[in-house]
Design a protein around this motif. Structure first.
Motif, PDB file in Angstrom:
ATOM      1  N   LEU A  94       0.845  -1.190   0.000  1.00 47.06           N
ATOM      2  CA  LEU A  94       0.000   0.000   0.000  1.00 47.06           C
ATOM      3  C   LEU A  94       0.882   1.243   0.000  1.00 47.06           C
ATOM      4  CD1 LEU A  94      -2.597  -1.051   2.709  1.00 47.06           C
ATOM      5  CD2 LEU A  94      -3.038  -0.845   0.271  1.00 47.06           C
ATOM      6  N   SER A  95       0.412   2.285  -0.657  1.00 47.55           N
ATOM      7  CA  SER A  95       1.170   3.534  -0.703  1.00 47.55           C
ATOM      8  C   SER A  95       0.845   4.406   0.509  1.00 47.55           C
ATOM      9  CB  SER A  95       0.845   4.303  -1.983  1.00 47.55           C
ATOM     10  OG  SER A  95      -0.465   4.829  -1.916  1.00 47.55           O
ATOM     11  N   ARG A  96       1.743   5.317   0.797  1.00 41.42           N
ATOM     12  CA  ARG A  96       1.527   6.311   1.859  1.00 41.42           C
ATOM     13  C   ARG A  96       0.231   7.071   1.587  1.00 41.42           C
ATOM     14  NH1 ARG A  96       5.608  10.078   4.263  1.00 41.42           N
ATOM     15  NH2 ARG A  96       6.967   9.104   2.763  1.00 41.42           N
ATOM     16  N   ASP A  97       0.023   7.451   0.337  1.00 41.54           N
ATOM     17  CA  ASP A  97      -1.190   8.197  -0.018  1.00 41.54           C
ATOM     18  C   ASP A  97      -2.449   7.402   0.296  1.00 41.54           C
ATOM     19  OD1 ASP A  97       0.340  10.342  -0.890  1.00 41.54           O
ATOM     20  OD2 ASP A  97       0.278   9.716  -2.995  1.00 41.54           O
ATOM     21  N   CYS A 157       3.813  10.541   9.315  1.00 37.67           N
ATOM     22  CA  CYS A 157       3.795   9.287  10.077  1.00 37.67           C
ATOM     23  C   CYS A 157       3.847   8.066   9.178  1.00 37.67           C
ATOM     24  CB  CYS A 157       2.528   9.200  10.931  1.00 37.67           C
ATOM     25  SG  CYS A 157       2.456  10.389  12.276  1.00 37.67           S
ATOM     26  N   PHE A 158       3.111   8.117   8.080  1.00 35.46           N
ATOM     27  CA  PHE A 158       2.963   6.954   7.217  1.00 35.46           C
ATOM     28  C   PHE A 158       4.056   6.906   6.152  1.00 35.46           C
ATOM     29  CE2 PHE A 158      -1.911   7.049   7.994  1.00 35.46           C
ATOM     30  CZ  PHE A 158      -1.732   6.463   9.222  1.00 35.46           C
ATOM     31  N   ALA A 159       4.218   5.729   5.599  1.00 36.84           N
ATOM     32  CA  ALA A 159       5.159   5.488   4.499  1.00 36.84           C
ATOM     33  C   ALA A 159       4.566   4.385   3.640  1.00 36.84           C
ATOM     34  CB  ALA A 159       6.521   5.058   5.044  1.00 36.84           C
ATOM     35  N   ASP A 160       5.079   4.228   2.442  1.00 34.43           N
ATOM     36  CA  ASP A 160       4.668   3.091   1.620  1.00 34.43           C
ATOM     37  C   ASP A 160       4.984   1.820   2.399  1.00 34.43           C
ATOM     38  OD1 ASP A 160       4.138   4.962  -0.355  1.00 34.43           O
ATOM     39  OD2 ASP A 160       5.884   4.450  -1.560  1.00 34.43           O
ATOM     40  N   GLN A 169       5.133  -2.527   2.255  1.00 27.43           N
ATOM     41  CA  GLN A 169       5.219  -3.737   1.448  1.00 27.43           C
ATOM     42  C   GLN A 169       4.674  -4.897   2.270  1.00 27.43           C
ATOM     43  OE1 GLN A 169       6.508  -3.415  -1.761  1.00 27.43           O
ATOM     44  NE2 GLN A 169       6.501  -1.261  -1.190  1.00 27.43           N
ATOM     45  N   LYS A 170       4.299  -5.952   1.590  1.00 24.78           N
ATOM     46  CA  LYS A 170       3.832  -7.150   2.276  1.00 24.78           C
ATOM     47  C   LYS A 170       4.861  -7.553   3.338  1.00 24.78           C
ATOM     48  CE  LYS A 170       2.325 -11.844   1.387  1.00 24.78           C
ATOM     49  NZ  LYS A 170       2.106 -12.875   0.361  1.00 24.78           N
ATOM     50  N   GLY A 171       4.402  -7.731   4.570  1.00 23.22           N
ATOM     51  CA  GLY A 171       5.283  -8.114   5.671  1.00 23.22           C
ATOM     52  C   GLY A 171       5.722  -6.959   6.548  1.00 23.22           C
ATOM     53  N   ASP A 172       5.564  -5.712   6.089  1.00 25.04           N
ATOM     54  CA  ASP A 172       5.925  -4.559   6.917  1.00 25.04           C
ATOM     55  C   ASP A 172       4.983  -4.451   8.108  1.00 25.04           C
ATOM     56  OD1 ASP A 172       8.054  -3.780   5.345  1.00 25.04           O
ATOM     57  OD2 ASP A 172       6.968  -2.183   4.314  1.00 25.04           O
ATOM     58  N   ARG A 173       5.542  -3.899   9.209  1.00 25.74           N
ATOM     59  CA  ARG A 173       4.775  -3.770  10.448  1.00 25.74           C
ATOM     60  C   ARG A 173       4.780  -2.322  10.932  1.00 25.74           C
ATOM     61  NH1 ARG A 173       5.008  -8.794  14.041  1.00 25.74           N
ATOM     62  NH2 ARG A 173       5.389 -10.438  12.537  1.00 25.74           N
TER      63      ARG A 173
END
Length: 164
Positions: free
Chosen positions: A73-76, A102-105, A107-111
């Protein structure tokens, strides 16, 4: 053999960093509940709620929420959907610029971990790295209610996440 050990350590490092993030910022934190949020049947993220000593959710006490993403998912997108849910569950808030920091792009597996600090602040960490502190009056109840409140997108998800 050394390569295998190094590979295992490299793969486990983000998990350890995230676990220590919650433990360091919410003393006595224990897992209370977990659930997978699905959108149109597709898993979007696994959520885990940590409370002090694994106690039932108490909005007057600090707690942590961890999301492990199952999709990119993207930050936007994260910012847009968060603002939409804030508006849906209680009215718009002027926090877009803070959310963008606060948010960032992902990827699958990011926490992402969100740890409340009183009623007006939430600290955010991505894969164990601090990204920001979101500040606004009553932001804990407004933001965390997206996942844990009475008017979430999925009551079943919320009940499991709350350990009910």
């Amino acid at each position: 053999m050394l390569r295998i050990i190094c590979l295992c350590v490299a793969m486990l490092a983000p998990l350890c960093a995230q676990a220590s993030t919650i433990a360091n910022n919410l003393p006595g934190a224990e897992l209370r509940g977990e659930a997978v949020f699905r959108l149109f049947g597709f898993p979007l993220y696994r959520a885990r709620l940590y409370t002090q000593a694994g106690a039932p959710l108490d909005w007057n006490r600090d707690f942590a929420l961890e999301l492990t993403y199952m999709r990119n998912l993207s930050r936007d997108d994260l910012t847009k959907y968060t603002l939409r849910e804030l508006e849906r569950t209680g009215g718009a808030l002027p926090v877009r610029q803070q959310l963008d920091r606060c948010f960032a792009d992902v990827q699958k597996g990011d926490r992402f971990a969100a740890v409340s600090k009183g009623q007006d602040r939430i600290g955010f960490w991505l894969n164990g790295r601090r990204t920001c502190t979101l500040q606004h009056p009553r932001i804990k109840s407004r933001f965390m209610a997206i996942f844990l409140g009475e008017d979430t997108r999925s009551r079943r998800f919320t009940r499991k996440l709350r350990g009910e």
